[in-house]
Design a protein around this motif. Structure first.
Motif, mmCIF file in Angstrom:
data_model
loop_
_atom_site.group_PDB
_atom_site.id
_atom_site.type_symbol
_atom_site.label_atom_id
_atom_site.label_comp_id
_atom_site.label_asym_id
_atom_site.label_seq_id
_atom_site.Cartn_x
_atom_site.Cartn_y
_atom_site.Cartn_z
ATOM 1 N N LEU A 150 0.618 -1.191 0.008
ATOM 2 C CA LEU A 150 -0.001 -0.042 -0.048
ATOM 3 C C LEU A 150 1.081 1.093 -0.020
ATOM 4 C CD1 LEU A 150 -2.897 -0.999 2.581
ATOM 5 C CD2 LEU A 150 -2.855 -0.782 0.192
ATOM 6 N N ALA A 151 1.900 0.896 0.452
ATOM 7 C CA ALA A 151 2.998 2.455 0.470
ATOM 8 C C ALA A 151 3.693 2.635 -0.690
ATOM 9 C CB ALA A 151 4.014 2.344 1.818
ATOM 10 N N LYS A 152 4.102 1.554 -1.388
ATOM 11 C CA LYS A 152 4.685 1.702 -2.475
ATOM 12 C C LYS A 152 4.497 0.625 -3.394
ATOM 13 C CE LYS A 152 8.106 3.444 -5.018
ATOM 14 N NZ LYS A 152 7.914 4.855 -5.559
ATOM 15 N N ASP A 153 4.971 -0.605 -3.736
ATOM 16 C CA ASP A 153 4.756 -1.471 -4.642
ATOM 17 C C ASP A 153 4.856 -2.935 -4.231
ATOM 18 O OD1 ASP A 153 4.303 -2.871 -7.084
ATOM 19 O OD2 ASP A 153 4.934 -1.043 -8.442
ATOM 20 N N GLY A 154 4.018 -3.748 -4.388
ATOM 21 C CA GLY A 154 3.914 -5.114 -4.176
ATOM 22 C C GLY A 154 5.221 -5.754 -4.884
ATOM 23 N N ILE A 155 5.819 -5.221 -6.117
ATOM 24 C CA ILE A 155 6.954 -5.851 -6.660
ATOM 25 C C ILE A 155 8.147 -6.074 -5.856
ATOM 26 C CG2 ILE A 155 7.942 -3.617 -7.863
ATOM 27 C CD1 ILE A 155 7.606 -7.467 -9.352
ATOM 28 N N ILE A 156 8.373 -4.898 -4.973
ATOM 29 C CA ILE A 156 9.354 -5.171 -4.087
ATOM 30 C C ILE A 156 9.516 -6.168 -3.212
ATOM 31 C CG2 ILE A 156 10.714 -3.393 -2.271
ATOM 32 C CD1 ILE A 156 9.203 -0.993 -3.503
ATOM 33 N N ALA A 182 2.891 -16.349 2.516
ATOM 34 C CA ALA A 182 2.362 -15.207 3.367
ATOM 35 C C ALA A 182 3.115 -13.802 3.004
ATOM 36 C CB ALA A 182 2.952 -15.519 4.903
ATOM 37 N N ALA A 183 4.125 -13.740 2.531
ATOM 38 C CA ALA A 183 4.770 -12.319 1.946
ATOM 39 C C ALA A 183 4.255 -12.141 0.435
ATOM 40 C CB ALA A 183 6.240 -12.449 1.964
ATOM 41 N N ALA A 184 4.112 -13.096 -0.373
ATOM 42 C CA ALA A 184 3.957 -12.990 -1.635
ATOM 43 C C ALA A 184 2.148 -12.722 -2.195
ATOM 44 C CB ALA A 184 4.431 -14.325 -2.661
ATOM 45 N N LEU A 185 1.672 -13.608 -1.447
ATOM 46 C CA LEU A 185 0.135 -13.190 -1.706
ATOM 47 C C LEU A 185 -0.518 -11.868 -1.761
ATOM 48 C CD1 LEU A 185 -1.336 -16.822 -0.465
ATOM 49 C CD2 LEU A 185 -0.850 -16.054 -2.721
ATOM 50 N N PRO A 186 -0.123 -11.383 -0.422
ATOM 51 C CA PRO A 186 -0.649 -9.710 -0.282
ATOM 52 C C PRO A 186 -0.134 -8.902 -1.276
ATOM 53 C CG PRO A 186 -0.119 -10.611 1.769
ATOM 54 C CD PRO A 186 0.424 -11.621 0.946
ATOM 55 N N ALA A 187 1.227 -9.177 -1.499
ATOM 56 C CA ALA A 187 1.893 -8.343 -2.676
ATOM 57 C C ALA A 187 1.288 -8.534 -4.180
ATOM 58 C CB ALA A 187 3.211 -8.603 -2.686
ATOM 59 N N ALA A 188 0.855 -9.632 -4.273
ATOM 60 C CA ALA A 188 0.447 -9.871 -5.565
ATOM 61 C C ALA A 188 -0.870 -9.672 -5.940
ATOM 62 C CB ALA A 188 0.620 -11.582 -6.053
ATOM 63 N N LEU A 189 -1.706 -9.980 -4.848
ATOM 64 C CA LEU A 189 -3.296 -9.978 -4.894
ATOM 65 C C LEU A 189 -4.003 -8.574 -4.581
ATOM 66 C CD1 LEU A 189 -4.234 -13.393 -3.623
ATOM 67 C CD2 LEU A 189 -3.761 -12.887 -6.049
ATOM 68 N N LEU A 190 -3.352 -8.172 -3.577
ATOM 69 C CA LEU A 190 -3.986 -6.617 -2.930
ATOM 70 C C LEU A 190 -3.950 -5.470 -4.151
ATOM 71 C CD1 LEU A 190 -5.316 -5.237 -0.745
ATOM 72 C CD2 LEU A 190 -3.128 -4.434 0.112
ATOM 73 N N PRO A 191 -3.028 -5.361 -5.128
ATOM 74 C CA PRO A 191 -2.986 -4.230 -6.085
ATOM 75 C C PRO A 191 -4.132 -4.693 -7.086
ATOM 76 C CG PRO A 191 -1.034 -4.817 -5.494
ATOM 77 C CD PRO A 191 -1.642 -5.892 -5.000
ATOM 78 N N PRO A 192 -4.361 -5.727 -7.826
ATOM 79 C CA PRO A 192 -5.467 -5.720 -8.657
ATOM 80 C C PRO A 192 -6.821 -5.735 -7.917
ATOM 81 C CG PRO A 192 -4.186 -7.849 -8.270
ATOM 82 C CD PRO A 192 -3.461 -6.888 -7.724
ATOM 83 N N ALA A 193 -6.851 -6.217 -6.656
ATOM 84 C CA ALA A 193 -8.014 -6.154 -5.832
ATOM 85 C C ALA A 193 -8.555 -4.744 -5.565
ATOM 86 C CB ALA A 193 -8.050 -6.922 -4.765
#
Length: 517
Positions: A150-156, A182-193
């Protein structure tokens, strides 16, 4: 950090609410003033930092950005010290590593202006690195992933997942995979959601990934190779890191963090792919150097591994501390933070502003549409009078930004919002912006003159309202806009002429609630 900020300060330029350094800064200031309402993609989805600045309560949000930027970089240095100590470096060596982190050019770029998200982003990156070394549980990893996304980008976050999995692998494949997910799923799924829920009407604009994109990148890199190559040295830290990588301690470190380090460098090199443009917009040099700050915390231990060959300063990693809170606590916090955007963001439908890199226009649209919609919602009459709205960027006082003709969209000529002359149609159709908070029946009156009689039709969001014969008189036809034709957001009122409409002149447009005095 104080020295880095001070040495880059220009005493002749004082940034404020109306004068800002570049397009991104205008977007982030608009976000901080009203973080719940969307601004422009893709910057508008990085809501965490502007929301934090907004919560600080300063009328001039620039002050809040300065505080957050300085505090984040300083805190990142503190967490980096803890990370280096967990890696087994002596206290004095860890302090030296923190000094290297703060003095390299990417850190200077990160604090060059206080509006970019790099200071908070690198703070969260170091927090993730510390969580890896401290063998934090899946709940903590998920929480840090959500906040970073949410602060920058899930790709980081995704770039650090390989290091996390490798670090957890000795505990068994299930533990390693669970930690990585646990780390990858929020980063991958939250932005498109968030994008699909908040701005389903705004398309994702990117240049096609083809040979033309590669050619454009190579051509730009050929012109900017010197500053890009200099930036890749990271102020001399990379040569030290390469020498440290040849040491046994450096090789052991690379086995865990080498892949993630390479991915973070790739993220910095290819960050321009995220620029919303149908044509390739390669950005190297200073842009590459600024985003390299995420890789600096991973380069520092390699440089210290070289130092250990000269002065012994690296021992075995510190043992993990016993105890800690149950993972249900950070896991619950991660769920709460994930739900916050869907609970707090306003689904006001913002007009798509991706086609322009015009910072003052974005700021004016975000400020004035809300004010106009609020006045209309309160029963006041809203008047778009081009004669009283004259603002030319570079000539007018920046504090008079509200006098911009921000309501003029397509069809009124190039950069019509900066016009100071008569407003005339330059195409067969021309569009006005009509901001609305709560859809209700509206009355619209238009004053349009034409040197030769021609029929003009008017529609709202594609729904026809009627037509009239525009001529040299200042007739004022009235139209009723039904509530069903409107939505909460930036509605579009379009004037169309079968004859071409190029000579029609807009004198005034008035809007008010039906029945309002």
């Amino acid at each position: 950090m104080a020295w880095q900020q001070e040495r880059q300060r220009d005493p002749h330029v004082e940034y404020g609410r109306f004068v800002l350094p570049g397009f991104d800064a205008y977007v982030y200031v608009a976000m901080a003033e009203r973080p719940a309402v969307f601004t422009v993609a893709p910057w508008g989805y990085r809501v965490a930092v502007p929301a934090l600045v907004h919560a600080m309560g300063y009328r001039n949000v620039v002050r809040g950005f300065r505080i957050v930027s300085f505090a984040s970089m300083t805190a990142a240095g503190g967490l980096l010290f803890l990370f280096l100590r967990r890696r087994g470096h002596a206290s004095w060596a860890a302090l030296l590593g923190v000094a290297l982190f703060g003095l390299v050019p990417p850190a200077a770029r990160a604090v060059e202006t206080p509006f970019f998200g790099e200071p908070v982003g690198v703070l969260l990156v170091v927090a993730l690195l510390l969580a890896i070394e401290r063998e934090a549980g899946w709940g903590t990893l998920a929480l840090l992933s959500v906040v970073t996304t949410l602060a920058k980008d899930g790709i980081i976050v995704l770039a650090l997942v390989p290091a996390l999995v490798i670090a957890r692998w000795p505990k068994g494949r299930p533990v390693a995979i669970a930690s990585g997910l646990a780390a990858a799923l929020p980063a991958a799924l939250l932005p498109p959601a968030v994008r699909g829920w908040w701005t389903p009407d705004i398309p994702v604009i990117r240049a096609p990934w083809n040979a033309d994109l590669v050619r454009a990148a190579l051509d730009t890199l050929r012109e900017a190779w010197a500053p890009t190559a200099l930036a890749a040295l990271v102020g001399g830290l990379v040569p030290l890191a390469l020498l440290g990588a040849a040491c046994p301690q450096g090789r052991a470190y690379l086995r865990r963090y080498g892949l993630s380090l390479g991915l973070l460098v790739a993220v910095a090199f290819l960050a321009w792919l995220n620029v919303p443009s149908r044509e390739p917009v390669p950005l190297f040099g200073a842009n590459f150097e600024r985003i390299l700050v995420y890789a600096v915390p991973l380069l520092v231990p390699l440089a210290l591994a070289l130092l250990d060959r000269l002065v012994p300063s690296l021992g075995p990693p510190a043992p993990r501390a016993a105890g800690g809170w149950p993972q249900s606590v950070p896991a619950l916090a991660a769920l709460v933070v994930t739900a916050l955007p869907f609970a707090l963001l306003d689904r006001y439908r913002r007009v798509d502003l991706q086609s322009t890199r015009d910072g003052p226009l974005v700021l004016a649209v975000c400020r004035e549409t809300w004010r106009t919609a609020a006045r209309l919602d309160a029963g006041e009459e809203v008047v778009f009078d081009p004669a009283s709205r004259r603002f030319a960027w570079g000539d007018s006082d920046p504090a008079q930004l509200g006098r911009m003709r921000w309501f003029l969209r397509d069809g009124w000529g190039e950069a019509a919002h900066y016009g100071t002359q008569e407003v005339r149609m330059h195409a067969s159709s021309a569009t006005l912006l009509l901001p609305v908070l709560a859809p209700a029946d509206l009355e619209m009156r238009l004053r349009v003159m034409s040197p030769s009689p021609q029929t003009l039709a008017v529609s709202v969001n594609g729904g026809p309202l009627g037509s009239w014969l525009a001529d040299a008189t200042e007739a004022e036809p009235a139209f009723r806009i039904p509530a069903r034709s409107l939505f909460r957001g930036d509605n579009l009122v379009t004037l169309t002429s079968p004859e071409g409409g190029r000579s029609a002149r807009l004198l005034e447009a008035r809007f008010r609630r039906a029945g309002a005095p």
